[in-house]
Write an enzyme that holds these catalytic residues in place. Structure first.
Site, PDB file in Angstrom:
ATOM      1  N   GLN A 100       0.920  -1.141  -0.036  1.00 48.40           N
ATOM      2  CA  GLN A 100       0.017  -0.051  -0.089  1.00 48.40           C
ATOM      3  C   GLN A 100       0.923   1.167   0.229  1.00 48.40           C
ATOM      4  O   GLN A 100       2.077   1.390   0.290  1.00 48.40           O
ATOM      5  CB  GLN A 100      -0.851   0.010   1.116  1.00 48.40           C
ATOM      6  CG  GLN A 100      -0.270   0.078   2.515  1.00 48.40           C
ATOM      7  CD  GLN A 100      -1.116  -0.667   3.644  1.00 48.40           C
ATOM      8  OE1 GLN A 100      -2.237  -0.617   3.652  1.00 48.40           O
ATOM      9  NE2 GLN A 100      -0.219  -1.489   4.386  1.00 48.40           N
ATOM     10  N   ASP A 109     -10.196  -0.597   6.205  1.00 45.71           N
ATOM     11  CA  ASP A 109     -11.441  -0.682   5.620  1.00 45.71           C
ATOM     12  C   ASP A 109     -11.516  -1.964   4.801  1.00 45.71           C
ATOM     13  O   ASP A 109     -10.590  -2.531   4.396  1.00 45.71           O
ATOM     14  CB  ASP A 109     -11.876   0.562   4.895  1.00 45.71           C
ATOM     15  CG  ASP A 109     -12.053   1.590   5.754  1.00 45.71           C
ATOM     16  OD1 ASP A 109     -12.467   1.597   6.834  1.00 45.71           O
ATOM     17  OD2 ASP A 109     -11.709   2.871   4.948  1.00 45.71           O
ATOM     18  N   ASP A 135      -8.119  -4.846  14.471  1.00 44.47           N
ATOM     19  CA  ASP A 135      -8.029  -3.441  14.138  1.00 44.47           C
ATOM     20  C   ASP A 135      -7.615  -3.354  12.809  1.00 44.47           C
ATOM     21  O   ASP A 135      -6.547  -3.196  12.414  1.00 44.47           O
ATOM     22  CB  ASP A 135      -6.929  -2.949  15.210  1.00 44.47           C
ATOM     23  CG  ASP A 135      -6.648  -1.484  15.003  1.00 44.47           C
ATOM     24  OD1 ASP A 135      -7.334  -0.635  14.210  1.00 44.47           O
ATOM     25  OD2 ASP A 135      -5.691  -0.768  15.497  1.00 44.47           O
ATOM     26  N   HIS A 157      -8.601   3.641  19.908  1.00 47.59           N
ATOM     27  CA  HIS A 157      -7.842   2.693  20.685  1.00 47.59           C
ATOM     28  C   HIS A 157      -8.221   2.333  21.914  1.00 47.59           C
ATOM     29  O   HIS A 157      -8.054   1.047  22.293  1.00 47.59           O
ATOM     30  CB  HIS A 157      -6.239   3.001  20.716  1.00 47.59           C
ATOM     31  CG  HIS A 157      -5.587   3.328  19.334  1.00 47.59           C
ATOM     32  ND1 HIS A 157      -5.153   4.443  18.602  1.00 47.59           N
ATOM     33  CD2 HIS A 157      -5.591   2.417  18.263  1.00 47.59           C
ATOM     34  CE1 HIS A 157      -4.508   4.093  17.509  1.00 47.59           C
ATOM     35  NE2 HIS A 157      -4.876   2.896  17.334  1.00 47.59           N
TER      36      HIS A 157
END
Length: 283
Positions: free
Chosen positions: A32, A159, A156, A63
């Site tokens: 990415q 998307d 965690d 968090h």
């Protein structure tokens, strides 16, 4: 350069913009595009493939809510698996619990961890904890052959596209359920219910988790820099109930320092707006 702005499309008709002082980092990793910016209002912030992941100003909300909600239901959690979380915020929060014995962190992109250590040390300060073991690999593959091992799994994820897409599948949630102990808990970021495309992802995740776990719930928080500001989290388990089994006195006795989360907020976070309740029924 005196008027530089970072803009992110939340929908084709809605754009969120933050004034930027400078860009501190940019690279294209194997997985990415990773950027770090500095802004007058939100401090430094991280983007992956052009999507804002966290800011120094409001990351504590996300968090804390994706960590302490499980720890207050079961303060005796010993062994934790964190999937994603390359920024280190979840690890930082888990590190506040002396009773936790082992924290496995599975992050597919090692460069995210290294970039956050360099540019976002406020968030990535927990990786030096001796209880933390980093595994740079695919989260789905990691849990595929794991049985009855973890008291808590925190997903965690980014998307549900790109590297994070596999972390929203039916197979993944089923594997997570199998990897948990008898009273194990799964927490995950659950997207937003407000905009149509985000709501579709939220409903899909809830449907798949509900099929995999005996108990599944959704709770909420306000995160200013996330799309619409209204963000959801998932709480799924084999046995513990997030409200009935809340150990408020035991958790408060630990005197864990937080800026957002508390046990009163915990109870209220599971009280959802009617439009969200209707979406979850339809899911």
């Amino acid at each position: 350069m005196d008027d530089l702005w970072y803009s992110e499309y939340h929908t084709s008709n809605v754009r969120f913009s933050v004034k930027v002082s400078r860009q501190l980092h940019y690279e294209e990793s194997k997985y990415q595009k990773i950027s770090v910016f500095e802004s007058p209002e939100f401090g430094r912030f991280l983007t992956l493939d052009g999507i804002m992941m966290l800011t120094e100003r409001d990351e504590f909300i996300y968090h804390e809510m994706i960590t302490h909600t499980a720890m207050a239901v079961n303060p005796e959690i010993k062994k934790v698996l964190v999937i994603g979380a390359g920024d280190g915020g979840v690890v930082r929060e888990l590190g506040k619990y002396q009773g936790i014995e082992e924290i496995d962190v599975v992050e597919i992109d090692a460069r995210v961890v290294e970039v956050c250590k360099e540019f976002l040390p406020q968030t990535a300060c927990g990786f030096e904890d001796k209880r933390v073991h980093l595994h740079f690999q695919d989260g789905l593959k990691f849990v595929r052959h794991t049985d009855n091992l973890y008291d808590l799994i925190i997903v965690d994820s980014t998307d549900p596209f790109g590297p994070g897409e596999v972390l929203f599948t039916k197979e993944f949630y089923g594997n997570c359920c199998r990897a948990l102990t008898e009273r194990g808990i799964l927490l995950n970021q659950h997207e937003s219910p407000f905009y149509e495309e985000d709501a579709k992802a939220m409903k899909s995740a809830h449907r798949r988790i509900s099929h995999a776990f005996p108990l599944s719930f959704v709770y909420q928080a306000h995160i200013p820099t996330y799309p619409s500001g209204h963000w959801l989290f998932g709480f799924a388990s084999k046995a513990p109930h997030p409200q009935r089994d809340l150990k408020a006195d035991a958790w408060n006795a630990l005197e864990i320092k937080t800026k957002y989360y508390n046990t009163e907020l915990h109870q209220g976070a599971f009280g959802l707006p009617n439009y969200v309740k209707e979406m979850l029924v339809d899911a």
